[in-house]
Design an enzyme around this catalytic site. Structure first.
Site, PDB file in Angstrom:
ATOM      1  N   ALA A 233      -9.904  -3.229   7.451  1.00  0.00           N
ATOM      2  CA  ALA A 233     -10.747  -3.812   8.497  1.00  0.00           C
ATOM      3  C   ALA A 233     -10.023  -4.052   9.811  1.00  0.00           C
ATOM      4  O   ALA A 233     -10.619  -3.972  10.886  1.00  0.00           O
ATOM      5  CB  ALA A 233     -11.363  -5.123   8.002  1.00  0.00           C
ATOM      6  N   GLY A 237     -13.697  -4.367  14.447  1.00  0.00           N
ATOM      7  CA  GLY A 237     -14.772  -3.810  15.280  1.00  0.00           C
ATOM      8  C   GLY A 237     -15.857  -3.126  14.461  1.00  0.00           C
ATOM      9  O   GLY A 237     -17.056  -3.326  14.687  1.00  0.00           O
ATOM     10  N   ASP A 256      -7.752  -6.353   4.438  1.00  0.00           N
ATOM     11  CA  ASP A 256      -6.654  -5.804   5.235  1.00  0.00           C
ATOM     12  C   ASP A 256      -5.341  -6.345   4.695  1.00  0.00           C
ATOM     13  O   ASP A 256      -5.312  -7.410   4.073  1.00  0.00           O
ATOM     14  CB  ASP A 256      -6.793  -6.167   6.723  1.00  0.00           C
ATOM     15  CG  ASP A 256      -6.012  -5.190   7.606  1.00  0.00           C
ATOM     16  OD1 ASP A 256      -6.569  -4.126   7.952  1.00  0.00           O
ATOM     17  OD2 ASP A 256      -4.845  -5.482   7.918  1.00  0.00           O
ATOM     18  N   ASP A 283      -2.805  -8.865  -0.677  1.00  0.00           N
ATOM     19  CA  ASP A 283      -1.419  -9.319  -0.874  1.00  0.00           C
ATOM     20  C   ASP A 283      -0.843  -8.849  -2.204  1.00  0.00           C
ATOM     21  O   ASP A 283       0.321  -9.093  -2.523  1.00  0.00           O
ATOM     22  CB  ASP A 283      -1.322 -10.843  -0.741  1.00  0.00           C
ATOM     23  CG  ASP A 283      -2.349 -11.572  -1.604  1.00  0.00           C
ATOM     24  OD1 ASP A 283      -2.930 -10.932  -2.514  1.00  0.00           O
ATOM     25  OD2 ASP A 283      -2.566 -12.774  -1.368  1.00  0.00           O
ATOM     26  N   CYS A 354      -8.802   7.710  13.751  1.00  0.00           N
ATOM     27  CA  CYS A 354      -8.914   7.953  15.194  1.00  0.00           C
ATOM     28  C   CYS A 354      -7.868   9.004  15.583  1.00  0.00           C
ATOM     29  O   CYS A 354      -7.179   8.872  16.580  1.00  0.00           O
ATOM     30  CB  CYS A 354      -8.786   6.676  16.006  1.00  0.00           C
ATOM     31  SG  CYS A 354      -7.294   5.720  15.685  1.00  0.00           S
TER      32      CYS A 354
END
Length: 404
Positions: A233, A237, A256, A283, A354
């Site tokens: 995450a 966004g 995340d 974790d 990306c």
């Protein structure tokens, strides 16, 4: 344009921190803009845009200026004079800028502009990799597009407001926007302005998100009431976009490895009025195992080279190393292999980056589908978004379905 000493010196300070101290450009700009509270929007815009411009064209400018690392202040002033000359800005009579060889600068620019790696201001290895991966024609077009300044694009938070209402709301603050065909929630600013100080932003009516990034959440085809996991995450966004598409119904889990990013996401989610979501820091492997076979939809927005977003992160051209790309490709495949187990039978996942490199994109998906873990999955569709075609960031997304 009349140059002001304090603004030019702020640019030189920023360049020193970015080039010599290895700091990230966006953080440096934030720091330098705090120098003087009296600076107005135009002053701040000059500092930010000039700094980004010189960072973007670092290789070309250093070649013209004959400046080399580590950059002394006189070297940095020489880079600034190259920027001035190439933009037709009259150089003031300051001792730091004296004896500027304008004719030689223009001649050297004409000469170097015939060679792509100088013209587009990129390291040798990146130019070779881009050509090898995309072919000469595609890479030449793409790297030219990735050197253009990025537009400011907003994504309407449809949980709170409709796009037309948001346009009218922003117009009251003298922020003019236009709609983008094919991007249902997007508005493009006609002129760059600081939108983060507006009431509309504070009230969570929009987020700043590139148009290409806005294609990812709809690609996953989420429905209200589903359990959706955004497994990489970050600051969220795309998580926020998924929440709005789910109409705040169902369960959205943001994962995340960095707890600090998830804390920022919680703040953004509150501002956006999102209450169907929770965050979990990865974790240990237990976090993923507990979610095995539980998600209707899964987004894997994998860490990548970021070569598709050079327009907004021009300093990454100088920070990125070829070894990182090899390493991150291993991480991407691990994410596909292990995180895909969180999906239910009949569920759908999107793998996105990306990046514009096929080895981070299509080839990773093919490798996954050919592996034991990928046997349960079928390929549905993919989309390559190129800056040279769309005018926005370079992106990739692939939709896979888990067989019943």
């Amino acid at each position: 344009m009349r140059l002001h000493r304090n603004l030019v010196f702020a640019v030189i300070d920023a360049l020193n921190m970015i080039f010599n101290e290895g700091e990230y450009a966006d953080k440096v700009i934030e720091k330098v803009l705090r120098y003087d509270k009296r600076w107005g929007a135009r002053d701040r815009g000059f500092i930010a845009e000039t700094t980004y411009d010189i960072v973007r064209w670092k290789r070309l400018y250093t070649e013209i200026a004959e400046a080399h690392e580590p950059y002394t202040r006189p070297h940095l002033f020489r880079l600034f004079t190259v920027w001035c000359v190439l933009r037709g800005i009259r150089i003031p009579d300051w001792k730091q800028l004296e004896d500027t060889p304008e004719r030689r600068i223009k001649g050297r620019f004409d000469e170097l502009s015939k060679i792509r790696k100088f013209r587009e201001s990129i390291p040798d290895w990146m130019d070779e990799l881009g050509e090898k991966s995309l072919g000469d024609k595609r890479w030449t077009k793409e790297i030219a597009a990735l050197n253009q300044q990025a537009d400011v694009i907003l994504r309407t938070n449809i949980l709170k407001i409709q796009k037309e209402q948001l346009q009218a709301f922003l117009a009251k603050d003298e922020i003019e926007t236009e709609t983008l065909e094919g991007y249902p929630d997007a508005l493009r600013l006609k002129e760059r302005k600081n939108v983060f100080t507006t009431e509309a932003f504070k009230d969570g009516l929009f987020e700043v998100q590139d148009a290409s990034s806005q294609l990812v959440a709809p690609f996953l085809e989420v429905k209200p009431g589903q359990r959706v996991i955004d497994a990489c995450a970050g600051a969220g966004g795309k998580t926020l976009h998924l929440a709005s598409q789910m109409e705040n119904k169902g369960q959205l889990i943001a994962l995340d490895i960095y707890e600090s990013k998830l804390k920022k996401l919680k703040i953004r989610a509150r501002r956006n009025g999102i209450h169907n979501f929770e965050t979990r820091a990865i974790d240990s492997t237990k976090v993923i195992k507990k979610l095995h076979g539980s998600a209707d939809r899964l987004l894997l927005d994998a860490p990548c080279s970021g070569l598709g977003v050079l327009r907004r992160n021009p300093d990454s051209k100088w920070k990125l190393e070829p070894e990182f790309i090899d390493r991150i490709m291993g991480v991407q495949q691990d994410i596909l292999q292990n995180y895909s187990k969180m999906l239910k039978k009949g569920g759908q996942l999107v793998y996105a980056t990306c990046s514009i490199l096929p080895q981070e994109n299509t080839e990773q998906v093919k490798k996954f589908l050919a592996s034991e873990a990928g046997q349960e999955f079928e390929f549905v569709k993919e989309k390559n978004v190129y800056a040279s075609e769309s005018g926005f960031d370079g992106f990739y997304m692939a939709l896979l379905k888990k067989n019943n």
